[in-house]
Design a protein around this motif. Sequence first.
Motif, PDB file in Angstrom:
ATOM      1  N   PRO A 176      47.139  47.822 -14.577  1.00 27.23           N
ATOM      2  CA  PRO A 176      48.024  48.975 -14.697  1.00 27.23           C
ATOM      3  C   PRO A 176      48.434  49.217 -16.151  1.00 27.23           C
ATOM      4  N   GLY A 177      48.412  50.475 -16.565  1.00 27.69           N
ATOM      5  CA  GLY A 177      48.823  50.832 -17.919  1.00 27.69           C
ATOM      6  C   GLY A 177      47.697  50.864 -18.923  1.00 27.69           C
ATOM      7  N   LEU A 178      46.515  50.379 -18.538  1.00 31.28           N
ATOM      8  CA  LEU A 178      45.379  50.401 -19.443  1.00 31.28           C
ATOM      9  C   LEU A 178      44.443  51.553 -19.078  1.00 31.28           C
ATOM     10  N   GLU A 179      43.619  51.958 -20.045  1.00 35.80           N
ATOM     11  CA  GLU A 179      42.727  53.083 -19.848  1.00 35.80           C
ATOM     12  C   GLU A 179      41.716  52.798 -18.744  1.00 35.80           C
ATOM     13  N   GLY A 180      41.578  53.735 -17.820  1.00 28.37           N
ATOM     14  CA  GLY A 180      40.646  53.586 -16.725  1.00 28.37           C
ATOM     15  C   GLY A 180      39.483  54.555 -16.839  1.00 28.37           C
ATOM     16  N   ARG A 181      38.593  54.452 -15.887  1.00 29.04           N
ATOM     17  CA  ARG A 181      37.442  55.355 -15.804  1.00 29.04           C
ATOM     18  C   ARG A 181      37.341  55.882 -14.379  1.00 29.04           C
ATOM     19  N   THR A 182      36.809  57.089 -14.246  1.00 28.81           N
ATOM     20  CA  THR A 182      36.678  57.725 -12.942  1.00 28.81           C
ATOM     21  C   THR A 182      35.214  57.731 -12.526  1.00 28.81           C
ATOM     22  N   PHE A 183      34.952  57.184 -11.341  1.00 25.45           N
ATOM     23  CA  PHE A 183      33.594  57.071 -10.822  1.00 25.45           C
ATOM     24  C   PHE A 183      33.468  57.924  -9.559  1.00 25.45           C
ATOM     25  N   PRO A 184      32.684  58.995  -9.581  1.00 31.39           N
ATOM     26  CA  PRO A 184      32.527  59.848  -8.396  1.00 31.39           C
ATOM     27  C   PRO A 184      31.871  59.088  -7.243  1.00 31.39           C
ATOM     28  N   LEU A 185      32.241  59.486  -6.026  1.00 30.84           N
ATOM     29  CA  LEU A 185      31.626  58.955  -4.817  1.00 30.84           C
ATOM     30  C   LEU A 185      30.787  60.050  -4.186  1.00 30.84           C
ATOM     31  N   GLU A 186      29.572  59.719  -3.797  1.00 29.96           N
ATOM     32  CA  GLU A 186      28.678  60.698  -3.198  1.00 29.96           C
ATOM     33  C   GLU A 186      28.173  60.181  -1.863  1.00 29.96           C
ATOM     34  N   GLY A 187      28.102  61.075  -0.886  1.00 29.76           N
ATOM     35  CA  GLY A 187      27.612  60.711   0.437  1.00 29.76           C
ATOM     36  C   GLY A 187      28.761  60.513   1.407  1.00 29.76           C
ATOM     37  N   SER A 188      28.690  61.143   2.561  1.00 31.82           N
ATOM     38  CA  SER A 188      29.780  61.056   3.532  1.00 31.82           C
ATOM     39  C   SER A 188      29.998  59.634   4.023  1.00 31.82           C
ATOM     40  N   ASP A 189      28.953  58.825   4.048  1.00 36.07           N
ATOM     41  CA  ASP A 189      29.096  57.450   4.527  1.00 36.07           C
ATOM     42  C   ASP A 189      29.706  56.538   3.479  1.00 36.07           C
ATOM     43  N   VAL A 190      29.947  57.041   2.289  1.00 38.01           N
ATOM     44  CA  VAL A 190      30.584  56.274   1.217  1.00 38.01           C
ATOM     45  C   VAL A 190      31.989  56.786   0.951  1.00 38.01           C
ATOM     46  N   ARG A 191      32.199  58.082   1.126  1.00 34.26           N
ATOM     47  CA  ARG A 191      33.463  58.702   0.750  1.00 34.26           C
ATOM     48  C   ARG A 191      34.566  58.492   1.774  1.00 34.26           C
ATOM     49  N   LEU A 192      34.227  58.120   3.001  1.00 32.88           N
ATOM     50  CA  LEU A 192      35.249  57.864   4.008  1.00 32.88           C
ATOM     51  C   LEU A 192      35.890  56.504   3.741  1.00 32.88           C
ATOM     52  N   LEU A 193      37.209  56.491   3.598  1.00 33.95           N
ATOM     53  CA  LEU A 193      37.923  55.277   3.199  1.00 33.95           C
ATOM     54  C   LEU A 193      39.031  54.970   4.197  1.00 33.95           C
ATOM     55  N   ASP A 194      39.166  53.701   4.566  1.00 37.24           N
ATOM     56  CA  ASP A 194      40.323  53.304   5.367  1.00 37.24           C
ATOM     57  C   ASP A 194      41.369  52.671   4.460  1.00 37.24           C
ATOM     58  N   GLU A 195      40.985  51.638   3.769  1.00 41.23           N
ATOM     59  CA  GLU A 195      41.806  50.994   2.745  1.00 41.23           C
ATOM     60  C   GLU A 195      40.867  50.256   1.805  1.00 41.23           C
ATOM     61  N   LEU A 196      41.319  50.051   0.609  1.00 42.04           N
ATOM     62  CA  LEU A 196      40.506  49.377  -0.403  1.00 42.04           C
ATOM     63  C   LEU A 196      40.997  47.948  -0.551  1.00 42.04           C
ATOM     64  N   ASN A 197      40.070  47.007  -0.483  1.00 42.01           N
ATOM     65  CA  ASN A 197      40.393  45.588  -0.619  1.00 42.01           C
ATOM     66  C   ASN A 197      39.598  45.014  -1.780  1.00 42.01           C
ATOM     67  N   MET A 198      40.261  44.243  -2.617  1.00 44.33           N
ATOM     68  CA  MET A 198      39.577  43.769  -3.835  1.00 44.33           C
ATOM     69  C   MET A 198      39.879  42.313  -4.100  1.00 44.33           C
ATOM     70  N   THR A 199      38.928  41.653  -4.721  1.00 38.78           N
ATOM     71  CA  THR A 199      39.124  40.283  -5.169  1.00 38.78           C
ATOM     72  C   THR A 199      39.659  40.287  -6.588  1.00 38.78           C
ATOM     73  N   ALA A 200      40.245  39.171  -6.981  1.00 39.66           N
ATOM     74  CA  ALA A 200      40.795  39.051  -8.329  1.00 39.66           C
ATOM     75  C   ALA A 200      39.670  38.984  -9.357  1.00 39.66           C
ATOM     76  N   TRP A 201      39.999  39.323 -10.595  1.00 41.67           N
ATOM     77  CA  TRP A 201      39.037  39.146 -11.679  1.00 41.67           C
ATOM     78  C   TRP A 201      38.669  37.678 -11.796  1.00 41.67           C
ATOM     79  N   ARG A 202      37.386  37.411 -11.803  1.00 44.22           N
ATOM     80  CA  ARG A 202      36.878  36.039 -11.942  1.00 44.22           C
ATOM     81  C   ARG A 202      35.678  36.037 -12.876  1.00 44.22           C
ATOM     82  N   THR A 203      35.394  34.892 -13.458  1.00 44.06           N
ATOM     83  CA  THR A 203      34.246  34.795 -14.341  1.00 44.06           C
ATOM     84  C   THR A 203      32.971  35.043 -13.569  1.00 44.06           C
TER      85      THR A 203
END
Length: 206
Positions: A176-203
Amino acid sequence: MAGVLGLTLSGCAGFLVPAGEGEPEPTPSGSWLVHADKLPTPFPSGTAALPDRPPVRSPTPTGTTSRAGCPSSGVVVDMGEVEAALGHRAVGLTLTNCGSKPYRVHGYPSVRALDEAGDPLPVPVNPGSSYMGTDRGPKEVVLKPGQTVRSLLAWVSTPTGGDLIEGDALEIAPAPGLEGRTFPLEGSDVRLLDELNMTAWRTAPA
């Protein structure tokens, strides 16, 4: 989705700051070298990519940062190809130290789903495990210039998955607070979202 935490990213993204600002710069000794566990394989054994549905190649992201450039923060994020498995979607995220100083990383990416106008969508963003990968939690890493850490972002994208929101893009930032980038999503089977789950930054895996 299993193992997710009902938290928004803004409260648990950790930190990412230049090493040495306000404290002695770390020296290359065993006191700070990180030997993090490898990220889990994005696709657990026993699951396979859906037939007749090749990986979706993400278009070139928009924003002021290019692959050849480096923002003032000294770190840059990127997003790989979206992969599919049994109604689930996953994409690898990377954070690279493109600057000239070491950076300390500890936490999760900053992620938001956006609509066609670029406005945020009410899609929950949770740090934690998913069907596509296990989150082993944040671990402090000091990145030398040129080094990279990774995260796995996953979601469900199927009309039978429940209450889904159609997103047009993902906004990814190192923290948060750092410069981000925007990545478009294409395809109906990719653009439908329920919730986003992510792992922590790791090597990155060796």
